[in-house]
Write a protein that holds these residues in place. Structure first.
Motif, mmCIF file in Angstrom:
data_model
loop_
_atom_site.group_PDB
_atom_site.id
_atom_site.type_symbol
_atom_site.label_atom_id
_atom_site.label_comp_id
_atom_site.label_asym_id
_atom_site.label_seq_id
_atom_site.Cartn_x
_atom_site.Cartn_y
_atom_site.Cartn_z
ATOM 1 N N MET A 85 0.855 -1.196 0.000
ATOM 2 C CA MET A 85 0.000 0.000 0.000
ATOM 3 C C MET A 85 0.889 1.244 0.000
ATOM 4 S SD MET A 85 -2.696 1.311 2.892
ATOM 5 C CE MET A 85 -3.778 -0.089 2.723
ATOM 6 N N SER A 86 0.603 2.192 -0.950
ATOM 7 C CA SER A 86 1.382 3.418 -1.006
ATOM 8 C C SER A 86 0.925 4.389 0.069
ATOM 9 C CB SER A 86 1.240 4.068 -2.384
ATOM 10 O OG SER A 86 -0.080 4.538 -2.557
ATOM 11 N N LEU A 87 1.767 5.390 0.300
ATOM 12 C CA LEU A 87 1.450 6.393 1.322
ATOM 13 C C LEU A 87 0.171 7.142 0.966
ATOM 14 C CD1 LEU A 87 2.608 7.623 3.919
ATOM 15 C CD2 LEU A 87 3.723 9.355 2.508
ATOM 16 N N ALA A 88 0.024 7.512 -0.318
ATOM 17 C CA ALA A 88 -1.162 8.265 -0.744
ATOM 18 C C ALA A 88 -2.426 7.428 -0.608
ATOM 19 C CB ALA A 88 -0.988 8.729 -2.186
ATOM 20 N N MET A 89 -2.340 6.146 -0.903
ATOM 21 C CA MET A 89 -3.510 5.276 -0.828
ATOM 22 C C MET A 89 -4.011 5.116 0.605
ATOM 23 S SD MET A 89 -2.620 2.251 -3.546
ATOM 24 C CE MET A 89 -4.115 1.360 -3.122
ATOM 25 N N PHE A 90 -3.148 5.348 1.569
ATOM 26 C CA PHE A 90 -3.591 5.289 2.960
ATOM 27 C C PHE A 90 -4.108 6.632 3.443
ATOM 28 C CE2 PHE A 90 -2.539 6.190 7.394
ATOM 29 C CZ PHE A 90 -3.350 5.250 8.027
ATOM 30 N N TRP A 91 -3.320 7.703 3.231
ATOM 31 C CA TRP A 91 -3.651 8.989 3.840
ATOM 32 C C TRP A 91 -4.844 9.674 3.185
ATOM 33 C CZ3 TRP A 91 -2.474 10.471 8.432
ATOM 34 C CH2 TRP A 91 -1.304 9.986 9.044
ATOM 35 N N ILE A 92 -5.018 9.555 1.865
ATOM 36 C CA ILE A 92 -6.147 10.221 1.208
ATOM 37 C C ILE A 92 -7.486 9.680 1.715
ATOM 38 C CG2 ILE A 92 -7.328 10.557 -1.004
ATOM 39 C CD1 ILE A 92 -4.584 10.846 -2.308
ATOM 40 N N PRO A 93 -7.724 8.353 1.719
ATOM 41 C CA PRO A 93 -8.993 7.857 2.287
ATOM 42 C C PRO A 93 -9.138 8.190 3.770
ATOM 43 C CG PRO A 93 -7.949 6.167 0.947
ATOM 44 C CD PRO A 93 -6.951 7.257 1.114
ATOM 45 N N ALA A 94 -8.030 8.130 4.519
ATOM 46 C CA ALA A 94 -8.116 8.423 5.952
ATOM 47 C C ALA A 94 -8.551 9.862 6.194
ATOM 48 C CB ALA A 94 -6.762 8.159 6.618
ATOM 49 N N LEU A 95 -7.990 10.806 5.433
ATOM 50 C CA LEU A 95 -8.348 12.211 5.600
ATOM 51 C C LEU A 95 -9.777 12.477 5.123
ATOM 52 C CD1 LEU A 95 -4.997 13.920 4.517
ATOM 53 C CD2 LEU A 95 -5.943 13.746 6.825
ATOM 54 N N MET A 96 -10.173 11.825 4.037
ATOM 55 C CA MET A 96 -11.542 12.008 3.546
ATOM 56 C C MET A 96 -12.560 11.484 4.566
ATOM 57 S SD MET A 96 -11.190 10.985 -0.495
ATOM 58 C CE MET A 96 -12.978 11.109 -0.713
ATOM 59 N N LEU A 97 -12.279 10.319 5.134
ATOM 60 C CA LEU A 97 -13.192 9.754 6.127
ATOM 61 C C LEU A 97 -13.263 10.644 7.357
ATOM 62 C CD1 LEU A 97 -14.999 7.373 6.866
ATOM 63 C CD2 LEU A 97 -12.988 6.219 7.819
ATOM 64 N N SER A 98 -12.113 11.188 7.785
ATOM 65 C CA SER A 98 -12.102 12.094 8.933
ATOM 66 C C SER A 98 -12.914 13.348 8.647
ATOM 67 C CB SER A 98 -10.657 12.473 9.281
ATOM 68 O OG SER A 98 -9.904 11.340 9.643
ATOM 69 N N ALA A 99 -12.798 13.885 7.411
ATOM 70 C CA ALA A 99 -13.546 15.088 7.046
ATOM 71 C C ALA A 99 -15.048 14.829 7.023
ATOM 72 C CB ALA A 99 -13.070 15.592 5.681
ATOM 73 N N ILE A 100 -15.456 13.646 6.506
ATOM 74 C CA ILE A 100 -16.889 13.325 6.444
ATOM 75 C C ILE A 100 -17.465 13.209 7.853
ATOM 76 C CG2 ILE A 100 -18.536 11.522 5.804
ATOM 77 C CD1 ILE A 100 -16.730 10.964 3.365
ATOM 78 N N ILE A 101 -16.775 12.476 8.712
ATOM 79 C CA ILE A 101 -17.272 12.280 10.077
ATOM 80 C C ILE A 101 -17.281 13.603 10.840
ATOM 81 C CG2 ILE A 101 -16.808 11.153 12.294
ATOM 82 C CD1 ILE A 101 -15.664 8.805 10.695
ATOM 83 N N GLY A 102 -16.201 14.367 10.702
ATOM 84 C CA GLY A 102 -16.129 15.658 11.387
ATOM 85 C C GLY A 102 -17.206 16.613 10.906
ATOM 86 N N GLY A 103 -17.435 16.638 9.571
ATOM 87 C CA GLY A 103 -18.468 17.515 9.030
ATOM 88 C C GLY A 103 -19.847 17.139 9.533
ATOM 89 N N ALA A 104 -20.125 15.830 9.627
ATOM 90 C CA ALA A 104 -21.427 15.384 10.126
ATOM 91 C C ALA A 104 -21.644 15.830 11.570
ATOM 92 C CB ALA A 104 -21.522 13.860 10.020
ATOM 93 N N ILE A 105 -20.602 15.738 12.381
ATOM 94 C CA ILE A 105 -20.724 16.153 13.788
ATOM 95 C C ILE A 105 -20.945 17.656 13.889
ATOM 96 C CG2 ILE A 105 -19.466 16.319 15.982
ATOM 97 C CD1 ILE A 105 -18.129 13.669 15.281
ATOM 98 N N VAL A 106 -20.215 18.426 13.077
ATOM 99 C CA VAL A 106 -20.374 19.891 13.101
ATOM 100 C C VAL A 106 -21.775 20.293 12.648
ATOM 101 C CG1 VAL A 106 -19.584 22.049 12.059
ATOM 102 C CG2 VAL A 106 -17.913 20.360 12.827
#
Length: 410
Positions: free
Chosen positions: A1-22
């Motif tokens: 697994m490349s670095l981008a393949m890990f961090w991009i989904p992780a950041l997107m998932l964090s943004a979705i969850i954070g946005g829902a809470i806000v």
């Protein structure tokens, strides 16, 4: 697994969850704000009803008892309305801007922590798998030769006089290989100038020519030179030397230190901590391996699953031979060196007899006597120490560990 393949989904998932809470927080705040006018309108109605009751009572259209009952009922409703308003204020939360800032902080700090300590793409390893991985690492390590080639130690810089002396000593051993002590002298000389690859070969020759009479310290010195030549790596060759040293003397500190280092390198921090913790407790603080252990033992304990581990404090008072003492003793004859060590042990025994001391001092005396072969005296000191520390469970644990290492009855 490349670095981008890990961090991009992780950041997107964090943004979705954070946005829902806000968004949920913002919606809750809006509902709370909308509730305020409704509460104000109800209060105005209750006040108007109260005025009407007062007017009717004054005009005589309401009996006094009925007027009192209505006043009480309206007052009860006003109080209930106020309680609901207070509850809405309390549970409305900090507001969506604060929630947004908090979520951003959580995501940022979590990402930074994972960047330092995480391992993306790394599968979870049950205990059995970790033990198997450590065993595989132990049996598949690279050789001493490969390690030295990889390390590529810099060539020592020698002045003309030292270079000539070493050349003469090397030639002397070529001409007279039967001189056993000459091999030991050559090994020490090569090590002194940092030429550890040549040093361990001379030490190995010294041990071989003793035909089975080499001491634990001889094997421990060989292991030390092998590790130094490999840049700190404990090879299978060095492991074998450590095993021979510990078989002859289980208390040999150099061998225990390097065995702990090897355990770290193959993924067994739990075993390494056992070796190094015992060395810290025994001291002396001036021993060359102590500061290296102190610099790494906290991180080692965390890796070993012991986050509450407390590093043993240096023992006060008698601390054993200093670095200068050790250097001086290396040039003494076997008889003089034994006399020096016995003198230090006698000094510690006299100190404890006169003033008592910490359990670490008692444990050190027990270990020292057993190393010198004075087993009966060591057993007597152990029995005396058990009585002195009978009410201290932690002290008894230290004494028990010393007894086990010395082969004494606890």
């Amino acid at each position: 697994m490349s670095l981008a393949m890990f961090w991009i989904p992780a950041l997107m998932l964090s943004a979705i969850i954070g946005g829902a809470i806000v968004l949920a927080s913002k919606h809750a705040t809006t509902l709370s704000d909308d509730a305020a006018p409704a509460s104000s309108d109800a209060l105005d109605i209750y006040k108007r009803q109260l005025r009407d009751v007062e007017q009717d009572a004054k005009n005589g259209t309401l009996e006094p008892d009925e007027a009192t009952r209505l006043r009480t009922e309206i007052a009860r409703r006003i109080l209930a309305l106020d309680a609901r308003a207070q509850s809405d204020t309390t549970t409305s939360g900090p507001g969506w801007p604060i929630t947004a800032i908090s979520m951003a902080a959580v995501v940022t700090l979590g990402g930074a922590l994972y960047w330092q300590m995480g391992a993306y793409g790394y599968q979870d390893l049950p205990l059995n798998a970790r033990l198997q991985a450590a065993q595989t690492a132990l049996s598949t390590r690279m050789s001493q030769t490969d390690a030295e080639a990889l390390y590529q130690a810099p060539a020592p810089e020698l002045d003309t006089e030292m270079s000539d002396l070493l050349a003469q000593l090397r030639q002397a051993m070529v001409d007279h290989p039967e001189r056993i002590d000459g091999w030991s002298l050559l090994a020490r000389s090569e090590a002194r100038v940092g030429n550890f690859a040549a040093a361990w070969r001379a030490q190995d020759e010294f041990i071989t020519r003793q035909t089975g009479s080499a001491t634990a310290q001889d094997h421990a010195v060989l292991a030390d030179m092998l590790v130094q030549a490999a840049g700190g790596y404990v090879s299978p060759h060095a492991q074998a030397a450590l095993g021979r040293a510990l078989a002859l003397d289980g208390s040999n500190a150099i061998s225990r230190y390097y065995t702990g280092l090897m355990m770290i390198q193959i993924g067994r921090p739990d075993v390494a901590l056992t070796y190094w913790d015992a060395l810290l407790r025994e001291g002396p603080e001036s021993a060359p391996w102590i500061q290296s252990i102190r610099a790494r033992v906290d991180a080692l304990a965390w890796q070993a699953g012991q986050p509450n581990y407390t590093t043993p404090t240096p023992a006060s008072g008698f601390a054993g031979p200093s670095a200068d003492d050790i250097e001086a003793a290396s040039d003494l004859s076997a008889e003089d060196r034994a006399a020096m060590i016995n003198g230090m042990v006698e000094g510690l025994a006299a100190e404890l007899a006169a003033d008592g001391g910490t359990v670490e001092k008692w444990a050190r005396l027990i270990t020292s006597l057993s190393v010198l072969g004075r087993t009966d005296e060591a057993q007597g000191i152990l029995d005396e120490a058990k009585g002195a520390f009978a009410q201290d469970p932690s002290a008894l644990d230290i004494l028990k560990q010393s007894a086990s290492q010395a082969g004494l009855r606890f």
